[in-house]
Motif scaffolding. Sequence first.
Motif, PDB file in Angstrom:
ATOM      1  N   HIS A  49       0.817  -1.216   0.000  1.00 50.98           N
ATOM      2  CA  HIS A  49       0.000   0.000   0.000  1.00 50.98           C
ATOM      3  C   HIS A  49       0.853   1.269   0.000  1.00 50.98           C
ATOM      4  CE1 HIS A  49      -3.749  -2.197   0.505  1.00 50.98           C
ATOM      5  NE2 HIS A  49      -3.164  -2.943   1.433  1.00 50.98           N
ATOM      6  N   ASN A  50       2.169   1.100  -0.185  1.00 50.01           N
ATOM      7  CA  ASN A  50       3.098   2.234  -0.241  1.00 50.01           C
ATOM      8  C   ASN A  50       2.998   3.120   0.997  1.00 50.01           C
ATOM      9  OD1 ASN A  50       5.151   3.782  -1.356  1.00 50.01           O
ATOM     10  ND2 ASN A  50       3.746   5.091  -2.509  1.00 50.01           N
ATOM     11  N   ILE A  51       2.876   2.493   2.168  1.00 46.91           N
ATOM     12  CA  ILE A  51       2.895   3.224   3.432  1.00 46.91           C
ATOM     13  C   ILE A  51       4.355   3.253   3.883  1.00 46.91           C
ATOM     14  CG2 ILE A  51       1.841   3.449   5.713  1.00 46.91           C
ATOM     15  CD1 ILE A  51      -0.305   1.469   4.811  1.00 46.91           C
ATOM     16  N   GLU A  52       5.108   4.185   3.351  1.00 48.29           N
ATOM     17  CA  GLU A  52       6.562   4.161   3.500  1.00 48.29           C
ATOM     18  C   GLU A  52       7.008   4.237   4.957  1.00 48.29           C
ATOM     19  OE1 GLU A  52      10.192   7.051   2.222  1.00 48.29           O
ATOM     20  OE2 GLU A  52       8.963   6.242   0.595  1.00 48.29           O
ATOM     21  N   GLY A  53       6.389   5.114   5.735  1.00 47.20           N
ATOM     22  CA  GLY A  53       6.795   5.250   7.134  1.00 47.20           C
ATOM     23  C   GLY A  53       6.643   3.949   7.896  1.00 47.20           C
ATOM     24  N   LEU A  54       5.585   3.206   7.623  1.00 50.00           N
ATOM     25  CA  LEU A  54       5.370   1.928   8.303  1.00 50.00           C
ATOM     26  C   LEU A  54       6.363   0.885   7.813  1.00 50.00           C
ATOM     27  CD1 LEU A  54       3.561   0.503  10.366  1.00 50.00           C
ATOM     28  CD2 LEU A  54       2.026  -0.117   8.487  1.00 50.00           C
ATOM     29  N   ALA A  55       6.657   0.886   6.515  1.00 47.80           N
ATOM     30  CA  ALA A  55       7.632  -0.055   5.970  1.00 47.80           C
ATOM     31  C   ALA A  55       9.020   0.197   6.546  1.00 47.80           C
ATOM     32  CB  ALA A  55       7.661   0.049   4.450  1.00 47.80           C
ATOM     33  N   VAL A  56       9.404   1.461   6.648  1.00 48.85           N
ATOM     34  CA  VAL A  56      10.707   1.806   7.223  1.00 48.85           C
ATOM     35  C   VAL A  56      10.800   1.320   8.665  1.00 48.85           C
ATOM     36  CG1 VAL A  56      12.164   3.721   7.963  1.00 48.85           C
ATOM     37  CG2 VAL A  56      11.135   3.766   5.694  1.00 48.85           C
ATOM     38  N   ALA A  57       9.757   1.590   9.436  1.00 47.16           N
ATOM     39  CA  ALA A  57       9.756   1.171  10.841  1.00 47.16           C
ATOM     40  C   ALA A  57       9.780  -0.350  10.964  1.00 47.16           C
ATOM     41  CB  ALA A  57       8.534   1.749  11.552  1.00 47.16           C
ATOM     42  N   ALA A  58       9.055  -1.036  10.097  1.00 46.43           N
ATOM     43  CA  ALA A  58       9.030  -2.502  10.142  1.00 46.43           C
ATOM     44  C   ALA A  58      10.366  -3.093   9.723  1.00 46.43           C
ATOM     45  CB  ALA A  58       7.917  -3.030   9.244  1.00 46.43           C
ATOM     46  N   SER A  59      11.069  -2.427   8.794  1.00 48.09           N
ATOM     47  CA  SER A  59      12.332  -2.964   8.288  1.00 48.09           C
ATOM     48  C   SER A  59      13.390  -3.064   9.374  1.00 48.09           C
ATOM     49  CB  SER A  59      12.846  -2.104   7.129  1.00 48.09           C
ATOM     50  OG  SER A  59      13.302  -0.839   7.587  1.00 48.09           O
ATOM     51  N   ALA A  60      13.271  -2.257  10.420  1.00 43.71           N
ATOM     52  CA  ALA A  60      14.232  -2.339  11.525  1.00 43.71           C
ATOM     53  C   ALA A  60      14.165  -3.685  12.223  1.00 43.71           C
ATOM     54  CB  ALA A  60      13.965  -1.215  12.525  1.00 43.71           C
ATOM     55  N   HIS A  61      13.030  -4.382  12.065  1.00 40.27           N
ATOM     56  CA  HIS A  61      12.867  -5.702  12.678  1.00 40.27           C
ATOM     57  C   HIS A  61      13.251  -6.829  11.717  1.00 40.27           C
ATOM     58  CE1 HIS A  61      10.682  -4.144  16.255  1.00 40.27           C
ATOM     59  NE2 HIS A  61      10.298  -3.220  15.408  1.00 40.27           N
ATOM     60  N   LEU A  62      13.750  -6.469  10.528  1.00 37.98           N
ATOM     61  CA  LEU A  62      14.092  -7.478   9.527  1.00 37.98           C
ATOM     62  C   LEU A  62      15.590  -7.634   9.337  1.00 37.98           C
ATOM     63  CD1 LEU A  62      11.378  -6.702   6.827  1.00 37.98           C
ATOM     64  CD2 LEU A  62      11.547  -8.755   8.237  1.00 37.98           C
ATOM     65  N   LEU A  63      16.390  -7.020  10.205  1.00 39.24           N
ATOM     66  CA  LEU A  63      17.837  -7.119  10.046  1.00 39.24           C
ATOM     67  C   LEU A  63      18.339  -8.540  10.270  1.00 39.24           C
ATOM     68  CD1 LEU A  63      18.984  -3.810  11.778  1.00 39.24           C
ATOM     69  CD2 LEU A  63      18.540  -4.240   9.357  1.00 39.24           C
ATOM     70  N   SER A  64      17.642  -9.298  11.107  1.00 37.75           N
ATOM     71  CA  SER A  64      18.053 -10.684  11.373  1.00 37.75           C
ATOM     72  C   SER A  64      17.351 -11.677  10.459  1.00 37.75           C
ATOM     73  CB  SER A  64      17.767 -11.041  12.834  1.00 37.75           C
ATOM     74  OG  SER A  64      16.379 -10.938  13.116  1.00 37.75           O
ATOM     75  N   TYR A  65      16.518 -11.165   9.560  1.00 42.51           N
ATOM     76  CA  TYR A  65      15.757 -12.041   8.666  1.00 42.51           C
ATOM     77  C   TYR A  65      16.642 -12.495   7.507  1.00 42.51           C
ATOM     78  CZ  TYR A  65      11.835 -13.685   5.801  1.00 42.51           C
ATOM     79  OH  TYR A  65      10.967 -14.449   5.054  1.00 42.51           O
ATOM     80  N   SER A  66      16.700 -13.787   7.266  1.00 45.19           N
ATOM     81  CA  SER A  66      17.474 -14.307   6.143  1.00 45.19           C
ATOM     82  C   SER A  66      16.658 -14.139   4.864  1.00 45.19           C
ATOM     83  CB  SER A  66      17.787 -15.790   6.366  1.00 45.19           C
ATOM     84  OG  SER A  66      18.402 -16.341   5.218  1.00 45.19           O
ATOM     85  N   LEU A  67      17.195 -13.387   3.919  1.00 43.12           N
ATOM     86  CA  LEU A  67      16.457 -13.120   2.684  1.00 43.12           C
ATOM     87  C   LEU A  67      16.236 -14.377   1.856  1.00 43.12           C
ATOM     88  CD1 LEU A  67      18.003  -9.702   1.589  1.00 43.12           C
ATOM     89  CD2 LEU A  67      15.903 -10.149   2.860  1.00 43.12           C
ATOM     90  N   SER A  68      16.979 -15.433   2.144  1.00 42.48           N
ATOM     91  CA  SER A  68      16.748 -16.700   1.440  1.00 42.48           C
ATOM     92  C   SER A  68      15.396 -17.307   1.806  1.00 42.48           C
ATOM     93  CB  SER A  68      17.873 -17.689   1.755  1.00 42.48           C
ATOM     94  OG  SER A  68      17.886 -18.013   3.147  1.00 42.48           O
TER      95      SER A  68
END
Length: 313
Positions: free
Chosen positions: A173-192
């Motif tokens: 939905h292109n809610i950039e502020g929410l995506a940015v905030a959520a991405s901080a919790h994806l640093l340990s996520y394996s992209l594989s």
Amino acid sequence: MPDSDDGKGDMVYLHPATYTHTSPQSTTDAGVSLAISNTFLPTAQLRPENPDLILLSSDLAFFYVHSQVLQDSSDNRFRSLLPAHCPGNEDEPFILSIPVASPVLNIILHGLYGLDSAQYLPSFPTLAEAVDSMQIYGINPKLTIQPSTPLFTLLLSHAPHFPMDLYSLAGHHNIEGLAVAASAHLLSYSLSRLTDAAAQQMGAVYLKRLFCLHIGRIDALKRALLPPPGAHQLTPGCSADQQRALARQWALTSARLGMDLRPDISTHALEFALLPLAAHLTCALCQNTLKARVRNLTEQWATVKEYDDFWSG
């Protein structure tokens, strides 16, 4: 997270015979329970004027609302269900049947009125369905879910447990502020582990940004690792060869470390890998320069922002 009741705590369940004159007349069979929202009551005073519209959810729950709020929020008249001119008034609200379950409709309406629905403990799937349903009913989630809104805060509270789902939803939905905030919790996520469904939902732009976040942080750390500890003036107990040996050990250790770097590596892990080099040093000055170099590295890494530095494209 507490157990969710998905917004049903907002409802008072009533037998048809218990309705007052201000409620819609029921034509259901005896024994069928109907509900009326505790938040969206005819006397709730959410606006200076009384509600002129009643929304009836698919599971038979009544929400007293203001047609003007819906008209102002929707660019398709609530999927063409809302009349161009609502025939209802404060004395006899118009009843409009909405094919959405009450927990989802409850979240949508709280979002439109700027109210907090956290007290009803909606689950993340219910919240996601509400956000997706907004678009169906002509409501722009990007405009409705701003960082200053309760719904933004409520969605973000699920980031620790549903980081990829939240990021994908925000990207869709292109809610950039929410995506940015959520991405901080994806640093340990394996992209594989990224599924095709999640990649398709977030779209190419947010998929690229997620990869840039991971790759960018790793590249930033690799650059920070490159310079060896600084040299000091030669002393009788420490030759240039000894200092070059420390630089080689730093390079070898950094190279091994770089083979398994993660975007969420901690400063403690860096210290654990590099400080043991001091055990092989007999020169106190070399030990001090090594410790100073490790301290500088961890300070650099701690100041690398989790997402802003790589949030482009």
